[in-house]
Motif scaffolding. Structure first.
Motif, PDB file in Angstrom:
ATOM      1  N   GLU A  23      40.775  70.306  45.584  1.00 35.95           N
ATOM      2  CA  GLU A  23      39.437  70.471  45.002  1.00 35.95           C
ATOM      3  C   GLU A  23      38.810  71.819  45.355  1.00 35.95           C
ATOM      4  N   ARG A  24      39.184  72.375  46.500  1.00 35.90           N
ATOM      5  CA  ARG A  24      38.623  73.655  46.930  1.00 35.90           C
ATOM      6  C   ARG A  24      39.128  74.808  46.071  1.00 35.90           C
ATOM      7  N   VAL A  59      53.166  74.596  54.350  1.00 32.03           N
ATOM      8  CA  VAL A  59      53.033  75.985  54.793  1.00 32.03           C
ATOM      9  C   VAL A  59      51.737  76.191  55.572  1.00 32.03           C
ATOM     10  N   SER A  60      50.695  75.486  55.193  1.00 35.72           N
ATOM     11  CA  SER A  60      49.428  75.581  55.915  1.00 35.72           C
ATOM     12  C   SER A  60      49.624  75.234  57.393  1.00 35.72           C
ATOM     13  N   GLN A  61      50.414  74.217  57.663  1.00 40.96           N
ATOM     14  CA  GLN A  61      50.685  73.830  59.053  1.00 40.96           C
ATOM     15  C   GLN A  61      51.442  74.930  59.796  1.00 40.96           C
ATOM     16  N   ARG A  73      40.223  77.170  57.332  1.00 37.55           N
ATOM     17  CA  ARG A  73      39.806  78.344  56.570  1.00 37.55           C
ATOM     18  C   ARG A  73      40.786  78.749  55.468  1.00 37.55           C
ATOM     19  N   ILE A  74      41.992  78.158  55.402  1.00 40.30           N
ATOM     20  CA  ILE A  74      43.025  78.677  54.500  1.00 40.30           C
ATOM     21  C   ILE A  74      43.575  77.632  53.528  1.00 40.30           C
ATOM     22  N   VAL A  91      36.566  80.716  53.604  1.00 47.07           N
ATOM     23  CA  VAL A  91      35.283  81.146  54.156  1.00 47.07           C
ATOM     24  C   VAL A  91      34.699  82.285  53.330  1.00 47.07           C
ATOM     25  N   ARG A  92      35.533  83.242  52.938  1.00 52.44           N
ATOM     26  CA  ARG A  92      35.037  84.417  52.224  1.00 52.44           C
ATOM     27  C   ARG A  92      35.013  84.227  50.710  1.00 52.44           C
TER      28      ARG A  92
END
Length: 193
Positions: A23-24, A59-61, A73-74, A91-92
């Motif tokens: 969703e992000r 991959v996030s892990q 944040r990613i 965040v950005r």
């Protein structure tokens, strides 16, 4: 969208469209289109691989093991042949415009990229491929190793740059992506004390 990228780095296989689930990311300019043209596919004879949503979670892990300061944040999107990870910086980024982080576990650094996904692929990857895709090293590597780097693998540094290794072909080897990221992450943590 992505015409320049696809012309310069054509798909290595027949991409299958994958639905966006995060969703992000759904509202970010170009994300849904990227999944449609290439989730789970490599491009340019293996120079870039676009993660499926399931792979992005895995991959996030790996990224967070090596760079715990980026927790929460990613959202990873793609990987280049060196195993460097391109992730949306949650965040950005704004509601429609993504900002990116380039995680280089072999150098122990994360770099901010101040552009959206369409500009990253259709402009930056085309105008400065050496910086954004390591294309100069890729050309040297493929002259000696013509087989494309398969998904879940990368060409990593034998000795990381943050421990005195050099960014040259003699310091590169084919690696399992998870093993490479885990090992380099442990070395990065030890080097930082």
């Amino acid at each position: 969208m992505y015409e320049n990228f696809l012309r310069e780095y054509p798909p290595d296989n027949t991409p299958s469209a994958v639905a966006a689930r995060d969703e992000r990311l759904v509202t970010l300019d170009g994300y849904t289109e990227l999944l449609q043209v290439g989730a789970g596919s490599s491009f340019g004879n293996g120079i870039l691989y676009v993660h499926t949503p399931d792979e992005a979670e895995e991959v996030s892990q790996l990224i967070l093991e090596a760079f715990p300061e980026f927790r929460g944040r990613i959202a990873p999107v793609a990987q280049d042949w060196l195993g460097r990870q391109y992730a949306v910086d949650l965040v950005r980024s704004t509601a429609n415009q993504a900002s990116f982080l380039l995680f280089e576990v072999g150098s122990g650094e994360a770099f901010e990229i101040d552009c959206g996904l369409p500009e990253l692929l259709d402009a930056e990857f085309i105008e400065d491929p050496d910086t954004f895709l390591g294309a100069d090293l890729y050309t040297e590597w493929t002259a000696e190793q013509p087989v494309p780097v398969p998904p879940r693998r990368c060409v990593g540094f034998k000795a990381p740059l943050f421990l005195g290794g050099h960014g040259e072909i003699s310091n590169l080897e084919d690696s399992d992506r998870s093993v490479y990221w885990s090992l380099m992450g442990q070395l990065r943590a030890a080097a930082q004390g």
